[in-house]
Design a protein around this motif. Structure first.
Motif, PDB file in Angstrom:
ATOM      1  N   ALA A  26      11.161   4.029  13.208  1.00 59.90           N
ATOM      2  CA  ALA A  26      10.207   2.939  13.478  1.00 59.90           C
ATOM      3  C   ALA A  26       8.796   3.480  13.325  1.00 59.90           C
ATOM      4  O   ALA A  26       8.407   4.438  13.975  1.00 59.90           O
ATOM      5  CB  ALA A  26      10.434   2.399  14.884  1.00 59.90           C
ATOM      6  N   ASN A  27       8.077   2.805  12.448  1.00 54.32           N
ATOM      7  CA  ASN A  27       6.815   3.304  11.953  1.00 54.32           C
ATOM      8  C   ASN A  27       5.701   2.341  12.365  1.00 54.32           C
ATOM      9  O   ASN A  27       5.632   1.241  11.857  1.00 54.32           O
ATOM     10  CB  ASN A  27       6.953   3.243  10.423  1.00 54.32           C
ATOM     11  N   ASP A  28       4.845   2.751  13.298  1.00 56.21           N
ATOM     12  CA  ASP A  28       3.739   1.881  13.700  1.00 56.21           C
ATOM     13  C   ASP A  28       2.655   1.977  12.630  1.00 56.21           C
ATOM     14  O   ASP A  28       2.023   3.014  12.483  1.00 56.21           O
ATOM     15  CB  ASP A  28       3.209   2.336  15.061  1.00 56.21           C
ATOM     16  N   ALA A  56       1.997  15.781  10.104  1.00 54.23           N
ATOM     17  CA  ALA A  56       2.061  15.680   8.644  1.00 54.23           C
ATOM     18  C   ALA A  56       3.448  15.184   8.234  1.00 54.23           C
ATOM     19  O   ALA A  56       4.460  15.516   8.868  1.00 54.23           O
ATOM     20  CB  ALA A  56       1.784  17.047   8.033  1.00 54.23           C
ATOM     21  N   LYS A  57       3.491  14.398   7.151  1.00 53.65           N
ATOM     22  CA  LYS A  57       4.765  13.817   6.720  1.00 53.65           C
ATOM     23  C   LYS A  57       5.789  14.892   6.353  1.00 53.65           C
ATOM     24  O   LYS A  57       6.990  14.697   6.538  1.00 53.65           O
ATOM     25  CB  LYS A  57       4.540  12.833   5.561  1.00 53.65           C
ATOM     26  N   ASP A  58       5.329  16.054   5.868  1.00 53.28           N
ATOM     27  CA  ASP A  58       6.247  17.155   5.537  1.00 53.28           C
ATOM     28  C   ASP A  58       6.982  17.644   6.789  1.00 53.28           C
ATOM     29  O   ASP A  58       8.205  17.786   6.798  1.00 53.28           O
ATOM     30  CB  ASP A  58       5.472  18.342   4.941  1.00 53.28           C
ATOM     31  N   PHE A  62       1.190   3.964   6.052  1.00 54.78           N
ATOM     32  CA  PHE A  62       0.909   3.709   4.644  1.00 54.78           C
ATOM     33  C   PHE A  62      -0.201   4.604   4.109  1.00 54.78           C
ATOM     34  O   PHE A  62      -1.258   4.732   4.741  1.00 54.78           O
ATOM     35  CB  PHE A  62       0.488   2.248   4.436  1.00 54.78           C
ATOM     36  N   GLU A  63      -0.010   5.212   2.977  1.00 56.63           N
ATOM     37  CA  GLU A  63      -0.981   6.017   2.219  1.00 56.63           C
ATOM     38  C   GLU A  63      -1.378   7.326   2.891  1.00 56.63           C
ATOM     39  O   GLU A  63      -1.778   8.267   2.234  1.00 56.63           O
ATOM     40  CB  GLU A  63      -2.265   5.214   1.930  1.00 56.63           C
ATOM     41  N   ALA A  64      -1.315   7.394   4.202  1.00 55.28           N
ATOM     42  CA  ALA A  64      -1.854   8.538   4.942  1.00 55.28           C
ATOM     43  C   ALA A  64      -0.992   9.791   4.738  1.00 55.28           C
ATOM     44  O   ALA A  64       0.170   9.716   4.338  1.00 55.28           O
ATOM     45  CB  ALA A  64      -1.924   8.203   6.417  1.00 55.28           C
ATOM     46  N   ARG A  82      16.266  -4.521  15.833  1.00 58.85           N
ATOM     47  CA  ARG A  82      16.906  -5.677  15.186  1.00 58.85           C
ATOM     48  C   ARG A  82      17.335  -5.314  13.761  1.00 58.85           C
ATOM     49  O   ARG A  82      18.456  -5.601  13.330  1.00 58.85           O
ATOM     50  CB  ARG A  82      15.909  -6.842  15.186  1.00 58.85           C
ATOM     51  N   LYS A  83      16.448  -4.634  13.019  1.00 56.14           N
ATOM     52  CA  LYS A  83      16.771  -4.247  11.636  1.00 56.14           C
ATOM     53  C   LYS A  83      17.918  -3.235  11.606  1.00 56.14           C
ATOM     54  O   LYS A  83      18.780  -3.279  10.729  1.00 56.14           O
ATOM     55  CB  LYS A  83      15.536  -3.655  10.948  1.00 56.14           C
ATOM     56  N   LEU A  84      17.907  -2.320  12.571  1.00 55.36           N
ATOM     57  CA  LEU A  84      18.964  -1.300  12.666  1.00 55.36           C
ATOM     58  C   LEU A  84      20.343  -1.954  12.750  1.00 55.36           C
ATOM     59  O   LEU A  84      21.281  -1.566  12.041  1.00 55.36           O
ATOM     60  CB  LEU A  84      18.687  -0.435  13.911  1.00 55.36           C
ATOM     61  N   ARG A 114       0.801  -1.234   0.000  1.00 49.02           N
ATOM     62  CA  ARG A 114       0.000   0.000   0.000  1.00 49.02           C
ATOM     63  C   ARG A 114       0.835   1.285   0.000  1.00 49.02           C
ATOM     64  O   ARG A 114       0.271   2.378   0.096  1.00 49.02           O
ATOM     65  CB  ARG A 114      -0.911   0.004   1.233  1.00 49.02           C
ATOM     66  N   SER A 115       2.139   1.194  -0.081  1.00 51.97           N
ATOM     67  CA  SER A 115       2.936   2.441  -0.020  1.00 51.97           C
ATOM     68  C   SER A 115       2.553   3.392  -1.160  1.00 51.97           C
ATOM     69  O   SER A 115       2.510   3.004  -2.325  1.00 51.97           O
ATOM     70  CB  SER A 115       4.422   2.107  -0.109  1.00 51.97           C
ATOM     71  N   SER A 116       2.299   4.660  -0.781  1.00 51.19           N
ATOM     72  CA  SER A 116       1.909   5.669  -1.776  1.00 51.19           C
ATOM     73  C   SER A 116       3.112   6.462  -2.276  1.00 51.19           C
ATOM     74  O   SER A 116       3.015   7.192  -3.259  1.00 51.19           O
ATOM     75  CB  SER A 116       0.934   6.660  -1.128  1.00 51.19           C
ATOM     76  N   GLY A 117       4.217   6.395  -1.522  1.00 56.39           N
ATOM     77  CA  GLY A 117       5.380   7.212  -1.838  1.00 56.39           C
ATOM     78  C   GLY A 117       5.400   8.539  -1.077  1.00 56.39           C
ATOM     79  O   GLY A 117       6.385   9.271  -1.132  1.00 56.39           O
TER      80      GLY A 117
HETATM   81  O1  PMT Z   1       4.708   5.538   1.040  1.00 49.62           O
HETATM   82  P1  PMT Z   1       3.751   5.918   2.139  1.00 49.62           P
HETATM   83  O2  PMT Z   1       2.327   5.569   1.790  1.00 49.62           O
HETATM   84  O3  PMT Z   1       3.919   7.363   2.559  1.00 49.62           O
HETATM   85  O4  PMT Z   1       4.076   5.036   3.430  1.00 49.62           O
HETATM   86  C1  PMT Z   1       5.274   5.237   4.114  1.00 49.62           C
HETATM   87  C2  PMT Z   1       5.897   3.900   4.608  1.00 49.62           C
HETATM   88  C3  PMT Z   1       4.994   3.298   5.651  1.00 49.62           C
HETATM   89  C4  PMT Z   1       6.071   2.943   3.443  1.00 49.62           C
HETATM   90  C5  PMT Z   1       7.295   4.274   5.183  1.00 49.62           C
HETATM   91  O5  PMT Z   1       7.145   5.207   6.223  1.00 49.62           O
HETATM   92  C6  PMT Z   1       8.022   3.064   5.713  1.00 49.62           C
HETATM   93  O6  PMT Z   1       7.848   2.647   6.844  1.00 49.62           O
HETATM   94  N1  PMT Z   1       8.893   2.466   4.840  1.00 49.62           N
HETATM   95  C7  PMT Z   1       9.589   1.218   5.095  1.00 49.62           C
HETATM   96  C8  PMT Z   1       8.638   0.082   4.918  1.00 49.62           C
HETATM   97  C9  PMT Z   1       9.298  -1.259   5.011  1.00 49.62           C
HETATM   98  O7  PMT Z   1       9.280  -1.981   4.067  1.00 49.62           O
HETATM   99  O8  PMT Z   1       9.910  -1.545   6.091  1.00 49.62           O
HETATM  100  P2  PMT Z   1      10.718  -2.943   6.339  1.00 49.62           P
HETATM  101  O9  PMT Z   1      10.658  -3.099   7.791  1.00 49.62           O
HETATM  102  O10 PMT Z   1      10.185  -4.051   5.515  1.00 49.62           O
HETATM  103  O11 PMT Z   1      12.186  -2.655   5.843  1.00 49.62           O
HETATM  104  C10 PMT Z   1      13.181  -2.060   6.671  1.00 49.62           C
HETATM  105  C11 PMT Z   1      14.097  -1.203   5.822  1.00 49.62           C
HETATM  106  O12 PMT Z   1      14.791  -2.003   4.862  1.00 49.62           O
HETATM  107  C12 PMT Z   1      13.377  -0.128   5.034  1.00 49.62           C
HETATM  108  O13 PMT Z   1      14.162   1.032   5.062  1.00 49.62           O
HETATM  109  C13 PMT Z   1      13.268  -0.713   3.631  1.00 49.62           C
HETATM  110  O14 PMT Z   1      13.267   0.285   2.639  1.00 49.62           O
HETATM  111  C14 PMT Z   1      14.518  -1.559   3.550  1.00 49.62           C
HETATM  112  N2  PMT Z   1      14.350  -2.779   2.717  1.00 49.62           N
HETATM  113  C15 PMT Z   1      13.366  -3.673   2.984  1.00 49.62           C
HETATM  114  C16 PMT Z   1      13.262  -4.811   2.209  1.00 49.62           C
HETATM  115  C17 PMT Z   1      14.156  -5.012   1.127  1.00 49.62           C
HETATM  116  N3  PMT Z   1      14.061  -6.065   0.351  1.00 49.62           N
HETATM  117  N4  PMT Z   1      15.112  -4.097   0.888  1.00 49.62           N
HETATM  118  C18 PMT Z   1      15.231  -2.989   1.664  1.00 49.62           C
HETATM  119  O15 PMT Z   1      16.114  -2.144   1.442  1.00 49.62           O
END
Ligand code: PMT
Length: 407
Positions: A352-354, A385-387, A362-364, A340-342, A214-217
């Motif tokens: 970290a995005n809940d 706001a994302k800005d 997503f999308e908002a 863990r990802k960090l 659902r990512s809008s970008g």
């Molecule tokens: O686009 P929007 O609608 O505005 O929504 C924004 C968002 C929710 C997409 C954004 O804020 C966000 O959280 N993006 C990361 C989403 C994600 O896929 O997270 P992840 O936990 O799966 O990945 C962790 C990190 O590794 C991310 O930085 C991702 O870009 C990167 N990754 C993930 C998988 C992959 N195969 N390669 C990567 O580089």
């Protein structure tokens, strides 16, 4: 401009005629409390919604309304006001004043100040939802953004006219945070190169079907727009999106995770800060069919294989000369999973995005995040706001870049 804690700077606050004008008193109070010197320009219509006496008492300055004061002694030129200001904030900004700013009409003090302003400009629109979505208003906002003005809001919610939708002015505390961020930054990212990813990827099943998300970008585009507005050289690496990209960045379009990986790795040597806001698909069909899949086969199973983890590859190959920032979209165990990802991807910061709440992520238009550093330090940032959020994240990214890259 250097911001210090005793006198962080001069703010010129423009107040125009909308019901949200009553909130400008609270914005003013909060700014003064944070140490700013604030002068107010109140339009004729603004004065119908809030008294000049209230704003004068809160600011400790006379309120400026007229181009030509009755007495010569009271006359204050628009040039001296714009020279004095370190930042010009307009809250609330009606469709009318946005239109005047965008077309160079200077028929009152506020619109004249705008034309003579060289400092950063922050605009907080407030209007009816249909007015805000009108193509003319959207075009005016786009034009002002391209000219360097920043916007905060408007937000969605109930409007004074009895309808609901996007048009409500952002909350005073969010406007104050955005003001402080704008004061601090102006062109502070000049000379730094950013590679920012955004949007989803599409993993093709056949020529017309794909796996995606659902990512809008919006988040990545907002980061790119904010970094470019602060003087950074930005390459925006985006998956398929329907929203308008910022015009002052280099846009590289890709479709699949593999294409994004290839572009990211080839762009890496030219960029100092890498921010991955893209929602990269973790799996793709093992085989993409070259023709449309027919349904006469009955039920089918898709065999999925892992896509490359782009950020992990960058983390493993980066030479310490890059700042690496990831996003982590999580529905549960937010901090644990993000941390863990960090560590696994060797990042300098993770956002970290809940994404369990539908109104954020997503999308908002808005997001609510917690920043996590490798030291274990965390900072929660409330819904905004994302800005505006992008500017707050960039403040921390800049600090990391200064320490790590000795800028
Ligand atoms: O686009 P929007 O609608 O505005 O929504 C924004 C968002 C929710 C997409 C954004 O804020 C966000 O959280 N993006 C990361 C989403 C994600 O896929 O997270 P992840 O936990 O799966 O990945 C962790 C990190 O590794 C991310 O930085 C991702 O870009 C990167 N990754 C993930 C998988 C992959 N195969 N390669 C990567 O580089």
């Amino acid at each position: 401009m250097i911001v210090n804690s005793t006198h962080p700077g001069n703010i010129l606050l423009g107040v125009t005629g909308g019901i949200a004008a009553y909130k400008s008193a609270e914005i003013l109070r909060l700014l003064v409390k944070r140490g700013f010197d604030v002068k107010v320009v109140l339009t004729e219509n603004g004065a119908r919604f809030i008294g000049a006496e209230t704003l004068a008492a809160l600011s400790g300055h006379p309120v400026y309304s007229m181009m030509f004061a009755p007495s010569r002694n009271e006359n204050i030129g628009h040039i001296s006001l714009s020279d004095w200001a370190d930042l010009f904030l307009v809250a609330p900004a009606t469709a009318n004043i946005i239109g005047k700013f965008a077309s160079g009409i200077a028929d009152d003090l506020l619109s004249t100040v705008f034309l003579s302003c060289e400092c950063p400009i922050l605009i907080a629109p407030a209007m009816n939802v249909r007015m805000f979505s009108h193509p003319v208003v959207q075009e005016n906002i786009k034009k002002l953004r391209e000219l360097g003005a920043s916007f905060i809001g408007p937000e969605s919610g109930e409007l004074a006219c009895g309808t609901s939708g996007k048009g409500r002015m952002s909350a005073p505390d969010a406007i104050v945070e955005a003001t402080i961020a704008a004061m601090r930054c102006s062109r502070d990212l000049e000379g730094i190169s950013f590679l920012i990813s955004a949007g989803p990827t599409r993993e093709m099943i056949d020529p017309i079907r794909f796996l995606s998300n659902r990512s809008s970008g919006r988040m990545g585009f907002a980061m790119a727009r904010a970094a470019a507005a602060r003087g950074a050289r930005v390459t925006l690496l985006s998956g398929p999106t329907a929203i308008e990209p910022p015009s002052n960045v280099r846009l590289v379009r890709v479709v699949s995770a593999e294409e994004m990986r290839d572009e990211a790795l080839s762009l890496l040597p030219d960029h100092q800060v890498i921010i991955m806001a893209a929602a990269v698909a973790d799996y793709r069909p093992k085989q993409a069919l070259s023709h449309k899949m027919k349904k006469d086969r009955g039920d089918v199973s898709l065999s999925l294989i892992r896509t490359p983890d782009i950020l992990q590859e960058i983390g493993a190959s980066a030479s310490g000369k890059n700042v690496l920032v990831g996003f982590a979209a999580e529905t549960n165990d937010l901090l644990e999973n993000a941390s863990r990802k960090l560590l696994k991807k060797r990042l300098d910061l993770i956002v970290a995005n809940d994404v369990s709440d539908v109104g954020i992520g997503f999308e908002a238009e808005e997001n609510a995040v917690t920043l996590v550093w490798p030291s274990g330090r965390t900072r929660k940032v409330g819904r905004m706001a994302k800005d505006a959020l992008s500017d707050l994240i960039l403040n921390d990214v800049l600090q990391i870049a200064r320490d790590k890259l000795c800028l």
